[in-house]
Design an enzyme around this catalytic site. Structure first.
Site, mmCIF file in Angstrom:
data_model
loop_
_atom_site.group_PDB
_atom_site.id
_atom_site.type_symbol
_atom_site.label_atom_id
_atom_site.label_comp_id
_atom_site.label_asym_id
_atom_site.label_seq_id
_atom_site.Cartn_x
_atom_site.Cartn_y
_atom_site.Cartn_z
ATOM 1 N N LEU A 146 0.725 -1.306 0.044
ATOM 2 C CA LEU A 146 0.124 -0.044 0.106
ATOM 3 C C LEU A 146 1.006 1.342 0.111
ATOM 4 O O LEU A 146 1.939 1.140 0.606
ATOM 5 C CB LEU A 146 -0.828 0.111 1.338
ATOM 6 N N ASP A 147 0.484 2.072 -0.683
ATOM 7 C CA ASP A 147 1.122 3.670 -0.399
ATOM 8 C C ASP A 147 1.370 4.117 0.670
ATOM 9 O O ASP A 147 0.403 3.934 1.715
ATOM 10 C CB ASP A 147 0.439 4.640 -1.507
ATOM 11 N N VAL A 148 2.467 4.774 1.041
ATOM 12 C CA VAL A 148 2.588 5.673 2.431
ATOM 13 C C VAL A 148 1.358 6.139 2.733
ATOM 14 O O VAL A 148 0.894 6.069 3.895
ATOM 15 C CB VAL A 148 3.676 6.323 2.352
ATOM 16 N N GLY A 149 0.710 6.886 2.017
ATOM 17 C CA GLY A 149 -0.560 7.790 2.064
ATOM 18 C C GLY A 149 -1.936 7.166 2.400
ATOM 19 O O GLY A 149 -2.651 7.629 2.294
ATOM 20 N N THR A 150 -1.745 5.708 1.914
ATOM 21 C CA THR A 150 -3.044 4.960 1.805
ATOM 22 C C THR A 150 -2.869 4.085 3.107
ATOM 23 O O THR A 150 -2.099 3.320 3.328
ATOM 24 C CB THR A 150 -3.047 4.008 0.661
#
Length: 314
Positions: A146-150
């Site tokens: 998962l993305d850092v911001g997700t």
């Protein structure tokens, strides 16, 4: 830009393929060797990418059949996984084969060059979970990211068998991944499929884009709730490209609310007090790698996304 490369780099010599005819030298090197444009440009600036034996600038347009001689940098030492305390990282389920976590915002899946923040792998090590040794050294046990911001639900393999079975399941689309996203405006139709190939953005590092000839990318969506300025959508991924949801909705001109990287309205993001994209890995379903039983895990919205929804409903 100053670049330093380790001695003993990998030397490659090959003709420019027809498909890259007329492309900038830095872009051609990036495409041929899987590098970022920044890294490719640094190689060219350092004189490590010759065209027919001559040093050329990044802007040089290569021709099909010209001979490229490139010295790739020696592989960097893999980042070390350091056990760490990761506030907000919650273990949803664990057994001898898998561990399922609810990933908070600001946490990367695994260590990577240039990332100094917390990671899921470091957090699991910090609370005593032993992860599978399969995979690259810095992302052992990681079968998807998962993305850092997700935020949201993510599974990590603990046993070697689980790693092998889950990697195959993700590769052959046998895992159901459902996300919830709040996108700007109202989608037309309210339910549909986005089938558009994705690859690295031709001009911006760290961004991805719908690109002719990119990797096949398929996103299914269904509107759950509509607000005056945005819509809450359920998203099912058929493929798992980097930034796929963010890129696909941005291409439709309905970017995820708060996703300034992909064109979201900063005024709306500020009103909703969001400093990242409204995107949450809501549900993950797959066959357990040892028992074969269907398992399903669901993650509730974190506080910042829930607050943004309340503000949209007011």
């Amino acid at each position: 830009m100053t670049a330093t490369f380790a001695a003993g780099g990998d030397q490659r010599s090959l003709p420019v393929p027809d498909g890259l005819d007329g492309m900038r030298l830095d872009q051609a090197v990036a495409r041929l060797f899987g590098l970022s444009r920044t890294a490719a440009a640094a190689l060219v600036d350092a004189g490590e990418a010759l065209v027919d034996g001559a040093v050329r600038p990044n802007s040089h347009k290569v021709r099909a059949g010209s001979w490229l001689e490139v010295t790739l940098p020696a592989p960097a030492t893999a980042p070390v996984v350091v056990p760490q305390a990761v506030p907000g990282l919650r273990v949803v389920y664990a057994d001898d084969d898998i561990v399922v976590v609810d990933k908070p915002v600001g946490v990367a899946a695994h260590p990577s060059p240039g990332w100094t923040g917390p990671t899921v792998i470091g957090g699991l090590a910090g609370i005593g979970h032993t992860i599978a040794t399969s995979g690259a050294a810095e992302r052992q046990g990681v079968v998807h990211r998962l993305d850092v911001g997700t935020t949201g639900v993510m599974v990590v393999a603990k046993s070697e068998q689980a790693y092998s079975v889950l990697k195959r399941a993700f590769k052959y689309r046998e895992v159901e991944k459902r996300y919830h996203a709040v996108v700007q405006g109202h989608l037309d139709p309210l339910r549909g499929t986005i089938d558009a190939p994705i690859d690295r953005h031709p001009h911006h590092d760290y961004r991805w884009a719908v690109v002719s000839g990119g990797k096949p990318s398929i996103t299914h969506y269904d509107t759950i709730e509509a607000f005056p300025s945005a819509s809450l959508v359920d998203v099912r991924l058929e493929t798992g490209r980097t930034h796929q949801i963010r890129v696909h909705f941005s291409t439709l001109r309905h970017p995820c609310v708060g996703d300034l990287t992909y064109g979201a309205d900063p005024t709306l993001a500020a009103r909703l007090r969001l400093d990242r994209q409204w995107l949450h890995a809501r549900e993950l379903s797959f066959e357990h790698p040892r028992t074969g039983d269907e398992v399903r895990f669901v993650s509730d919205y974190p506080d910042d996304l829930g607050r943004a929804l309340d503000l949209l409903r007011d």
